[in-house]
Design a protein around this motif. Sequence first.
Motif, PDB file in Angstrom:
ATOM      1  N   PHE A  48       0.835  -1.204   0.000  1.00 24.53           N
ATOM      2  CA  PHE A  48       0.000   0.000   0.000  1.00 24.53           C
ATOM      3  C   PHE A  48       0.870   1.255   0.000  1.00 24.53           C
ATOM      4  CE2 PHE A  48      -2.184   3.481   2.108  1.00 24.53           C
ATOM      5  CZ  PHE A  48      -3.338   3.568   1.354  1.00 24.53           C
ATOM      6  N   THR A  49       1.871   1.278   0.857  1.00 27.18           N
ATOM      7  CA  THR A  49       2.746   2.452   0.970  1.00 27.18           C
ATOM      8  C   THR A  49       3.486   2.714  -0.331  1.00 27.18           C
ATOM      9  OG1 THR A  49       3.027   2.015   3.327  1.00 27.18           O
ATOM     10  CG2 THR A  49       4.638   3.468   2.290  1.00 27.18           C
ATOM     11  N   TYR A  52       1.136   4.027  -2.932  1.00 29.90           N
ATOM     12  CA  TYR A  52       0.783   5.422  -2.675  1.00 29.90           C
ATOM     13  C   TYR A  52       1.938   6.366  -3.038  1.00 29.90           C
ATOM     14  CZ  TYR A  52      -1.141   9.572  -0.573  1.00 29.90           C
ATOM     15  OH  TYR A  52      -1.622  10.846  -0.389  1.00 29.90           O
ATOM     16  N   GLU A  53       3.168   5.949  -2.761  1.00 25.81           N
ATOM     17  CA  GLU A  53       4.331   6.769  -3.147  1.00 25.81           C
ATOM     18  C   GLU A  53       4.356   6.978  -4.658  1.00 25.81           C
ATOM     19  OE1 GLU A  53       7.616   4.528  -1.610  1.00 25.81           O
ATOM     20  OE2 GLU A  53       7.305   5.239   0.449  1.00 25.81           O
ATOM     21  N   PHE A  55       1.800   6.670  -6.673  1.00 26.89           N
ATOM     22  CA  PHE A  55       0.594   7.442  -6.987  1.00 26.89           C
ATOM     23  C   PHE A  55       0.860   8.933  -6.802  1.00 26.89           C
ATOM     24  CE2 PHE A  55      -3.317   9.540  -5.657  1.00 26.89           C
ATOM     25  CZ  PHE A  55      -4.217   9.138  -6.636  1.00 26.89           C
ATOM     26  N   GLU A  56       1.492   9.292  -5.711  1.00 25.16           N
ATOM     27  CA  GLU A  56       1.806  10.695  -5.435  1.00 25.16           C
ATOM     28  C   GLU A  56       2.751  11.282  -6.487  1.00 25.16           C
ATOM     29  OE1 GLU A  56       1.042  13.106  -2.779  1.00 25.16           O
ATOM     30  OE2 GLU A  56      -0.689  11.797  -2.965  1.00 25.16           O
ATOM     31  N   PHE A  67      -1.301  -1.555  -5.576  1.00 25.51           N
ATOM     32  CA  PHE A  67      -2.644  -1.471  -5.004  1.00 25.51           C
ATOM     33  C   PHE A  67      -3.404  -2.777  -5.229  1.00 25.51           C
ATOM     34  CE2 PHE A  67      -2.125   3.263  -5.548  1.00 25.51           C
ATOM     35  CZ  PHE A  67      -2.036   3.527  -4.192  1.00 25.51           C
ATOM     36  N   ASN A  80      -7.032   0.308   5.326  1.00 23.23           N
ATOM     37  CA  ASN A  80      -6.725   1.050   4.104  1.00 23.23           C
ATOM     38  C   ASN A  80      -7.398   0.491   2.855  1.00 23.23           C
ATOM     39  OD1 ASN A  80      -5.001   3.025   5.242  1.00 23.23           O
ATOM     40  ND2 ASN A  80      -3.364   1.519   5.345  1.00 23.23           N
ATOM     41  N   TRP A  83      -9.387   3.083   0.751  1.00 23.54           N
ATOM     42  CA  TRP A  83      -8.499   4.048   0.094  1.00 23.54           C
ATOM     43  C   TRP A  83      -7.691   3.383  -1.014  1.00 23.54           C
ATOM     44  CZ3 TRP A  83      -9.442   8.877   0.113  1.00 23.54           C
ATOM     45  CH2 TRP A  83     -10.045   9.486   1.211  1.00 23.54           C
ATOM     46  N   ALA A  84      -7.235   2.164  -0.783  1.00 24.43           N
ATOM     47  CA  ALA A  84      -6.486   1.450  -1.817  1.00 24.43           C
ATOM     48  C   ALA A  84      -7.362   1.222  -3.048  1.00 24.43           C
ATOM     49  CB  ALA A  84      -5.967   0.117  -1.279  1.00 24.43           C
ATOM     50  N   PHE A  87      -7.665   4.636  -4.815  1.00 28.80           N
ATOM     51  CA  PHE A  87      -6.435   4.972  -5.540  1.00 28.80           C
ATOM     52  C   PHE A  87      -6.247   4.061  -6.748  1.00 28.80           C
ATOM     53  CE2 PHE A  87      -4.838   6.488  -1.210  1.00 28.80           C
ATOM     54  CZ  PHE A  87      -5.205   7.792  -1.458  1.00 28.80           C
TER      55      PHE A  87
END
Length: 129
Positions: A48-49, A52-53, A55-56, A67, A80, A83-84, A87
């Motif tokens: 997930f982390t 997200y990195e 994704f950002e 994801f 999460n 949210w996952a 995203f």
Amino acid sequence: MKNNIYFSLIIFCIVICLLDHCEANQQDLKIHDNIGSEITNSNIEISFTRGYELFEKRHYKEASPYFYRYLSQTSPDDANYEWATFFFGICLKKSGLSHAAVEVLAHLVIRKPNPKIVSYSLDLLEEVT
């Protein structure tokens, strides 16, 4: 039950297509514990982390497999998970897979997660359609 299997199969096929075009390092995608084969909760969170990195950084195609991995190894009750899913839907949309994004986001809205996610998802669905 049949719809869930169909939905999972569609998402799986989409992720396989993304993996073919993904520039992510294959070693980076292999997340194993110290034993080497068993996946732990901390490694699932790493998926997930890392997603997200990426994704950002707007690396949507590269973030999608992370994801997907997270979603396939957790349950909807996970903290999460919503949210996952959100995203992941955005990543699909930004990768040009609008139909898949609609499927993921519509499925998310039906589950009625927190109001922020529903609101954002409905806005995205409006953009796509």
